[in-house]
Scaffold this motif. Structure first.
Motif, PDB file in Angstrom:
ATOM      1  N   ARG B 238     -19.533  31.844  -1.246  1.00  0.00           N
ATOM      2  CA  ARG B 238     -19.987  30.456  -1.235  1.00  0.00           C
ATOM      3  C   ARG B 238     -20.276  29.983  -2.659  1.00  0.00           C
ATOM      4  O   ARG B 238     -20.197  30.747  -3.613  1.00  0.00           O
ATOM      5  N   GLN B 239     -20.637  28.743  -2.747  1.00  0.00           N
ATOM      6  CA  GLN B 239     -20.918  28.115  -4.035  1.00  0.00           C
ATOM      7  C   GLN B 239     -22.317  28.516  -4.497  1.00  0.00           C
ATOM      8  O   GLN B 239     -23.242  28.557  -3.696  1.00  0.00           O
ATOM      9  N   SER B 240     -22.467  28.789  -5.784  1.00  0.00           N
ATOM     10  CA  SER B 240     -23.792  29.073  -6.326  1.00  0.00           C
ATOM     11  C   SER B 240     -24.537  27.769  -6.592  1.00  0.00           C
ATOM     12  O   SER B 240     -23.939  26.778  -6.990  1.00  0.00           O
ATOM     13  N   GLU B 241     -25.842  27.798  -6.400  1.00  0.00           N
ATOM     14  CA  GLU B 241     -26.652  26.605  -6.695  1.00  0.00           C
ATOM     15  C   GLU B 241     -26.830  26.405  -8.189  1.00  0.00           C
ATOM     16  O   GLU B 241     -27.128  25.303  -8.642  1.00  0.00           O
ATOM     17  N   THR B 242     -26.705  27.480  -8.920  1.00  0.00           N
ATOM     18  CA  THR B 242     -27.031  27.391 -10.336  1.00  0.00           C
ATOM     19  C   THR B 242     -25.809  27.443 -11.242  1.00  0.00           C
ATOM     20  O   THR B 242     -25.904  27.125 -12.417  1.00  0.00           O
ATOM     21  N   ASP B 243     -24.712  27.856 -10.711  1.00  0.00           N
ATOM     22  CA  ASP B 243     -23.525  28.019 -11.539  1.00  0.00           C
ATOM     23  C   ASP B 243     -22.351  27.322 -10.856  1.00  0.00           C
ATOM     24  O   ASP B 243     -21.944  27.715  -9.765  1.00  0.00           O
ATOM     25  N   ARG B 246     -19.036  30.159 -10.846  1.00  0.00           N
ATOM     26  CA  ARG B 246     -19.063  31.463 -10.192  1.00  0.00           C
ATOM     27  C   ARG B 246     -19.351  31.349  -8.705  1.00  0.00           C
ATOM     28  O   ARG B 246     -19.999  30.402  -8.264  1.00  0.00           O
ATOM     29  N   ALA B 247     -18.937  32.372  -7.988  1.00  0.00           N
ATOM     30  CA  ALA B 247     -19.207  32.398  -6.549  1.00  0.00           C
ATOM     31  C   ALA B 247     -20.522  33.108  -6.269  1.00  0.00           C
ATOM     32  O   ALA B 247     -20.976  33.933  -7.051  1.00  0.00           O
ATOM     33  N   ALA B 248     -21.102  32.774  -5.143  1.00  0.00           N
ATOM     34  CA  ALA B 248     -22.245  33.510  -4.613  1.00  0.00           C
ATOM     35  C   ALA B 248     -21.753  34.257  -3.377  1.00  0.00           C
ATOM     36  O   ALA B 248     -20.738  33.883  -2.779  1.00  0.00           O
ATOM     37  N   PRO B 249     -22.471  35.315  -2.972  1.00  0.00           N
ATOM     38  CA  PRO B 249     -22.009  36.056  -1.791  1.00  0.00           C
ATOM     39  C   PRO B 249     -21.956  35.168  -0.553  1.00  0.00           C
ATOM     40  O   PRO B 249     -22.668  34.171  -0.456  1.00  0.00           O
ATOM     41  N   PRO B 367     -26.750  19.455 -11.170  1.00  0.00           N
ATOM     42  CA  PRO B 367     -25.561  19.025 -10.422  1.00  0.00           C
ATOM     43  C   PRO B 367     -24.828  20.185  -9.750  1.00  0.00           C
ATOM     44  O   PRO B 367     -24.145  19.981  -8.745  1.00  0.00           O
TER      45      PRO B 367
END
Lengths: 451, 483
Positions: B238-243, B246-249, B367
């Motif tokens: 999934r989408q990272s909130e901070t980046d 990069r991907a998030a798990p 954003p």
């Protein structure tokens, strides 16, 4: 304006003590102006001011964030129930500071655990239960910083703040403190419960000498009526009024990345300046908004009365078991003029059902965190155009690393240093710029141990 | 950046790439009280063979585009109706899949109980009200009405035989020019999924060369912001909130959820005469042109041109703009556009700004976090100008109802001080909802406007789960010890 008011304009203090409170808060501002001057290259570049010294037309800015602790939420992705449970688990203050606390009687030192809530968005809550039945009676929320309550207990002497002029140094009013506890928490509160019964000391390593944290008889913000058995004010070490002032001051310094371009977005800015906790909702929001005003050439400060406020509750989220309107169960308790510092959600007398039958968006009300999720917190900044323009930016002091297994969890490292194992560079920022004022910013975090 | 393989034979085409057909028919089924699991299995067994995979959806879309651009004969269109299937949490519980039924808190509870959406009471709903909750939703779509009707009849026959009750039967048709009933072109801005479609690493969406964008996001082309697919499909990063890059798990979910998605279905009735009259009154009060005022409420002109972009725009330029920072020229593409941080060209209360603040800081953070709230919109209009009832069937896909659809609706559209916090700009006057009896107001360029009327009235709907094709077969086949 010649005096700063108490948070929420609460009317607890007599005139003499209110003047003492004003002098204390004013001294914090002056100290932060000094600190900012140490960060920027020229004293003329300071854009943070003491609200008592800000004159002329002022523009107000409300800065808002969610009350539920984001650092807890991001560590429980997709698991709101787990996040709520974690938000209700007390943590050890010793673990937070990396020390062990001891209760010291003469030559004997016994390890002691001081507890705080991990609810670090300047809003903490407590579910007040009937001791007999265990039924929840009310859920209480507060945004009152511990400093005000320490001041109530011990006056200006509670703080190592040399900036308070002698004529404004005042004593505390322990009778008032006890009265407020009994009024807000419960009549069962005893005076002796509120104060440390021994000296409290700490050390980092087992062999280190003990260092005094609080003297016997000092007000204990972590007393049971403010932690496991009640709630009077905030307990998280970063939930402080001093921290709010410090954060706003540090945020008033424009920053530039290694390539010289302004750092403006919340994620990068809070990392670059090494301010607060980059995982919180509050800190990055406050920092970015304040910084934005300064980059527009304005001078900034916090609006009097300096405080953190519970400004909105989405009452559509709550309903009775059959969809009844229970929005009136939400009630501000302390603070006036929209500056709420304490509120509670409780059934009114004669209600046909209790809290356990209330639904929050269709789910049974089981934790205060469900209400915190629909609470908005705010602080109020003010800005004035003093004709000084925007100061030049300074380089970043720190940067953020993100956890490899969950990049939404960030931690700060000094610029130029590597991310630890299991962490990678957040935002792919360059680590080439030289640190500036990093020590001052680290002092912000340590302030809770010394202030 | 290694992007995951998108399993196009397993993902439903309604999720990806969506049904672009002219006609749709939505059939909502309620399971019988007696032996609901058996009925569900019987119906799902049939539907598992009908549900359209993404691969075919993409091929159909390519054919439609070729025909529309005159590069292919109309005969190239397959004419086969497409089908999508989604089930309620109750259905999953009946089938013994409690783990799937509790995959998302809001999904488990159901839309009718999410009181902070401020919808009319469920007893007033015409879709999914008490006793008429949709347990299985079938979306059929096609160009040929006759074939579409035939497909719907086949589904009806199977469902009826299984003992299911038809509680919702809704016809829908795209209006010419893809406008909604207020006359504005819809569906312009959609997130673009990251992901590859074969072992060679061919991306789902071709990447055009783009200049470095000031918002640090990655783009497939002008205005086409790339989002990790786990925002819309379970089991994928999934989408990272901070980046923003990069991907998030992947969101934690049972294995059976993989390639599935959560569907929001809302029937939104539009009061077109009321909208025109009310906005006409507002415009007269402010002394501005009514068309201009309506465009400010939307944030775009009826043809899709964004107010935030000065000058003329078309094609890719319709979506190539930011609010916080100016966007650069794109070589061989649209020219750049100035920023509009304070809402001096496009009001902060404009619909497109409320629900998609793009590169602008919000109350939820940087954003990059905004990308995690994105939804895949699959809406379609229903009714026509002469009908008493017309509006939009709002459908959208995501993997987190609270932090995607509900956040956009409750926290942003309904809130006068968000997402651009600290400034009271009013609510989204198109879809924003406030306490009953309270005026809804918004600050536009020429001044503040308010109304007590709801131009868009939610008539009900459901939160559903659209399983993958393989999961549909599993759900249809075996009992796992449920009821």
């Amino acid at each position: 304006m010649d005096m700063l008011d108490a948070p929420g304009r609460v009317r607890d203090l007599d005139d003499r003590r209110l003047a003492g409170w004003s002098a204390l808060v004013s001294a914090w501002f002056d100290r932060m102006v000094e600190r900012t001057a140490g960060q920027v290259s020229d004293a003329g570049d300071v854009r943070f001011v003491n609200p008592l010294r800000l004159t002329g037309p002022l523009a107000e800015r409300r800065i808002s964030w969610d009350a539920f602790p984001r650092p807890v939420k991001v560590r429980h992705p997709g698991d709101p129930v787990g996040a709520r449970r974690a938000a209700d688990e007390f943590r050890s203050l010793g673990d937070y500071y990396g020390v062990t606390f001891y209760s010291v009687r003469g030559d004997e030192a016994e390890e002691v655990v001081l507890r705080y809530r991990p609810q670090d968005e300047y809003c903490e809550w407590f579910v007040d239960r009937d001791p007999g039945s265990g039924r929840a009676k009310r859920i209480v929320f507060t945004s009152e910083g511990h400093e005000y309550w320490r001041f109530l207990a011990d006056g200006t002497a509670a703080f190592e703040e040399s900036g308070v002029p002698e004529e404004f140094r005042v004593d505390g009013d322990r009778a008032l403190l006890l009265r407020l506890y009994r009024e807000l928490v419960g009549p069962q509160v005893r005076k002796k419960d509120l104060f440390f019964g021994t000296d409290i000391a700490f050390r980092r390593e087992p062999g280190d000498p003990l260092r005094l944290f609080r003297k016997k008889g000092a007000y204990n913000p972590y007393n049971k009526w403010n932690t496991v058995a009640g709630l009077a004010h905030l307990t998280h070490p970063e939930n402080s009024l001093h921290g709010e002032v410090s954060l706003a001051a540090a945020a008033s310094v424009p920053r530039a990345g290694a390539d010289g371009s302004a750092v403006t977005d919340a994620g990068r800015l809070v990392c670059c300046a090494g301010l607060g906790d980059p995982n919180r909702s509050s800190d990055p929001t406050i920092v970015t908004d304040v910084n934005d005003l300064v980059r527009r050439g304005l001078s900034v400060t916090l609006r009097d009365p300096v405080g953190l406020y519970i400004t909105a509750f989405d009452d559509a989220a709550v309903s009775g078991p059959d969809g009844e309107d229970v929005s009136h169960w939400w009630r501000p308790v302390r603070g006036s003029g929209g500056l709420v510092v304490r509120a509670e959600f409780a059934p009114p007398p004669g209600a046909a059902y209790g809290l356990e039958e209330v639904l929050v968006n269709g789910l049974p009300l089981e934790s205060g965190g469900q209400l915190a999720e629909v609470l908005t917190m705010s602080l109020f900044g003010v800005a004035a155009d003093l004709g000084r323009g925007a100061p030049p930016p300074i380089p970043c002091d720190q940067r953020c690393c993100a956890a490899d297994d969950n990049p939404d969890v960030l931690r700060l490292v000094t610029i130029g240093s590597q991310c630890p194992d299991g962490w990678h560079s957040a935002f792919e920022e360059s680590a080439t710029a030289q640190p500036a004022g990093a020590a001052a910013n680290r002092a912000v975090r340590r302030a809770g141990l010394t202030a | 950046v290694n992007e995951p393989l998108l399993e196009l034979d397993d993902i439903q085409a309604h999720v990806l790439p969506g049904f672009g057909h002219e006609h749709q028919r939505l059939l909502g089924w309620r399971l019988p009280d007696d032996e609901p699991a058996a009925a569900a299995r019987a119906l799902l067994a049939d539907l598992a063979g009908r549900a359209t995979p993404a691969r075919r959806g993409l091929a159909d879309r390519a054919a439609r585009r070729a025909v529309r651009r005159g590069r292919a004969e109309r005969s190239r269109l397959s004419g086969r109706p497409s089908t999508a299937v989604a089930v309620s949490a109750r259905t999953l519980r009946m089938l013994g899949h409690d783990d799937l039924a509790t995959i998302d808190e809001a999904f488990t509870v159901g839309m009718s109980r999410r009181s902070y959406l401020r919808d009319p009471p469920a007893r007033e709903w015409t879709v999914g009200g008490p006793g008429r909750e949709i347990d299985i939703l079938v979306v059929t779509a096609g160009e040929d009405l006759e074939r579409l009707a035939g497909a719907a009849e086949e589904v009806c026959a199977v469902a009826t035989r299984a003992g299911c009750e038809l509680v919702h039967d809704q016809r829908a048709r795209r209006l010419p020019g893809d406008v909604e009933h207020f006359g504005f072109r819809d569906g312009i801005s959609q997130p673009v999924l990251r992901g590859v479609v074969d072992a060679d690493g061919t991306p789902l969406v071709e990447r055009a060369p783009m200049p470095v964008m000031p918002d640090h996001r990655a783009y497939a082309g002008p205005g086409d912001v790339l989002v990790w697919p786990g925002q819309f499909l379970f089991g994928l990063p999934r989408q990272s909130e901070t980046d923003p890059v990069r991907a998030a798990p992947a969101r934690r979910a049972p294995a059976l959820a993989r390639n599935g998605s959560l569907l929001v279905y809302r029937k939104l009735e539009q009061d077109v005469p009321g909208f025109l009259a009310d906005t006409g009154r507002m415009a007269a009060g402010l002394g501005v042109d009514p068309e201009r005022l309506r465009a400010e409420l939307v944030g775009r002109w009826p043809d899709g041109r964004p107010l935030a972009r000065s000058g003329s725009s078309s094609g890719a330029a319709l979506n190539h703009f930011g609010y916080d920072t100016a966007v650069p020229d794109v070589p061989d593409g649209p020219c750049g556009a100035d920023a509009d941080p304070d809402g001096l060209r496009c009001p902060l209360a404009a619909h497109i700004r409320k629900v998609n603040p793009r590169d602008q800081e919000t109350d939820k953070g940087p954003p990059s976090a905004t990308l995690t709230f994105a939804i895949l919109r699959r809406g379609i209009t229903y009714g026509s100008a002469g009908d008493d009832e017309r509006g939009l069937l709002f459908l959208c896909y995501q993997t987190d109802l609270v932090n995607q659809f509900e956040l956009l609706a409750q926290r942003w559209a309904n809130n006068p001080e968000r997402p651009r916090q600290g400034l009271d700009n009013g609510v989204d006057l198109l879809i924003g909802r406030v306490r009953a009896g309270t005026p809804r107001r918004a600050r536009l360029l020429a001044g503040e406007v308010s109304t007590v009327a709801d131009w868009v009235v939610p008539r009900g709907g459901a939160y559903l789960f659209a399983p993958s094709l393989s999961a549909l077969r599993v759900l249809a086949a075996a009992s796992t010890g449920g009821l």
